[in-house]
Design a protein around this motif. Structure first.
Motif, PDB file in Angstrom:
ATOM      1  N   UNK A 135       0.285  65.437  -7.145  1.00 23.00           N
ATOM      2  CA  UNK A 135      -0.091  65.630  -8.536  1.00 23.00           C
ATOM      3  C   UNK A 135       0.500  66.923  -9.085  1.00 23.00           C
ATOM      4  N   UNK A 136       0.450  67.980  -8.282  1.00 22.04           N
ATOM      5  CA  UNK A 136       0.998  69.261  -8.696  1.00 22.04           C
ATOM      6  C   UNK A 136       2.506  69.178  -8.927  1.00 22.04           C
ATOM      7  N   UNK A 137       3.173  68.351  -8.141  1.00 20.23           N
ATOM      8  CA  UNK A 137       4.628  68.237  -8.223  1.00 20.23           C
ATOM      9  C   UNK A 137       5.084  67.271  -9.305  1.00 20.23           C
ATOM     10  N   UNK A 138       4.153  66.565  -9.918  1.00 17.25           N
ATOM     11  CA  UNK A 138       4.514  65.525 -10.882  1.00 17.25           C
ATOM     12  C   UNK A 138       4.727  66.057 -12.289  1.00 17.25           C
ATOM     13  N   UNK A 139       4.480  67.383 -12.498  1.00 19.39           N
ATOM     14  CA  UNK A 139       4.598  67.959 -13.840  1.00 19.39           C
ATOM     15  C   UNK A 139       3.727  67.142 -14.805  1.00 19.39           C
ATOM     16  N   UNK A 140       2.447  67.080 -14.493  1.00 19.03           N
ATOM     17  CA  UNK A 140       1.544  66.176 -15.200  1.00 19.03           C
ATOM     18  C   UNK A 140       1.434  66.471 -16.691  1.00 19.03           C
ATOM     19  N   UNK A 141       1.539  67.740 -17.084  1.00 19.62           N
ATOM     20  CA  UNK A 141       1.446  68.063 -18.510  1.00 19.62           C
ATOM     21  C   UNK A 141       2.494  67.323 -19.321  1.00 19.62           C
ATOM     22  N   UNK A 142       3.790  67.605 -19.096  1.00 25.18           N
ATOM     23  CA  UNK A 142       4.834  66.887 -19.828  1.00 25.18           C
ATOM     24  C   UNK A 142       4.797  65.375 -19.612  1.00 25.18           C
ATOM     25  N   UNK A 143       4.470  64.958 -18.395  1.00 26.19           N
ATOM     26  CA  UNK A 143       4.412  63.517 -18.101  1.00 26.19           C
ATOM     27  C   UNK A 143       3.394  62.813 -18.989  1.00 26.19           C
ATOM     28  N   UNK A 144       2.206  63.392 -19.095  1.00 29.95           N
ATOM     29  CA  UNK A 144       1.147  62.766 -19.892  1.00 29.95           C
ATOM     30  C   UNK A 144       1.430  62.866 -21.385  1.00 29.95           C
TER      31      UNK A 144
END
Length: 275
Positions: free
Chosen positions: A11-20
């Protein structure tokens, strides 16, 4: 590492902010233009998986450089996750991410392939070159078309919407990089924001957002919600511009421009019926 630790590192590596954010914009634009719910759902699911693949590939490809730079915010750099696992996750997400939008709309699915391929080229090396902004222009500029191509029959959005999306991409790239310009330079990165410097890049990001706000105001003739969002966008962009041009630019410029970019997203979503 426990399964919970691995999941947290993924989850940390997924760049969740920009992804979401990008996934949410895709969903919002699809709804705003009046596309069928099932088409919107397939494109949104594809976008989510595609963006996860982009985030994981970024940290996989950068693991060595991030480790050398002592990045403690990257799980692949400090041993919390094996870069090979991120590589696997990136490709596992990529394939269904590209295929899911196909039943919804072949034209939209093809454009989504371009969208994701553009983001991958950034990770594969364009981010360290003077044309680092190009993938952002291509990907963000295609967001309005991804929504309108879901319609039956498919159609292209007006020019102002594509231009506003591209401008949003430029602002997102510059504002995202500005806080780390000096560190990136030390690592040898020669992306466009690094070449321009924090002050110029921050000022340009603010100006681009202002230009995009004008495009939406003139092209969409927004209602009350869109108008309020545009006014707040302009206010935040002006604050960012002033902060960027100050004698000693601080993170205020970055935060203000990011706020302006998010408000611009609201204005673009509010203008969806005009696409």
């Amino acid at each position: 590492m426990t399964s919970r630790g691995t999941a947290a590192a993924l989850a940390r590596s997924a760049h969740l902010g920009p992804t979401l954010v990008v996934t949410g914009v895709t969903l919002g634009l699809g709804i705003a233009v009046g596309a069928d719910a099932w088409r919107v759902a397939l494109l949104t699911a594809g976008m989510l998986l595609g963006q996860l693949s982009v985030g994981w590939s970024n940290d996989w490809l950068d693991a060595g450089a991030d480790r050398a730079a002592g990045r403690t915010d990257k799980p692949a750099a400090d041993g919390r996750i094996d870069p090979a696992l991120l590589r696997t996750a990136a490709f596992v997400a990529l394939v269904p991410g590209l295929l899911l939008p196909l039943p919804a709309s072949p034209p939209a699915a093809l454009l989504h392939v371009v969208f994701v391929a553009s983001a991958w080229t950034y990770n594969l090396g364009l981010k360290r070159t003077p044309v680092s902004v190009l993938p952002y222009i291509v990907s963000f500029g295609s967001l309005p078309a991804l929504a309108t191509l879901l319609l039956s029959p498919p159609m292209w959005p007006p020019f102002w919407a594509t231009a506003a999306g591209a401008a949003l991409g430029i602002a997102a790239h510059f504002a995202n990089v500005v806080p780390d310009v000096e560190a990136d330079r030390a690592e040898g990165s020669r992306g466009l924001p690094q070449l321009l410097g924090a002050r110029v890049a921050g000022a340009l990001a603010a100006l681009v957002v202002l230009g995009a706000a004008v495009l939406i105001a003139v092209g969409a003739r927004p209602g009350p919600v869109g108008l309020i969002a545009l006014l707040l966008t302009v206010l935040a962009a002006v604050v960012g511009l002033v902060a960027a041009l100050s004698a000693r630019p601080t993170r205020t410029a970055f935060r203000a421009v990011m706020a302006a970019a998010l408000l611009l997203v609201v204005a673009l979503l509010a203008a969806g019926s005009a696409l």
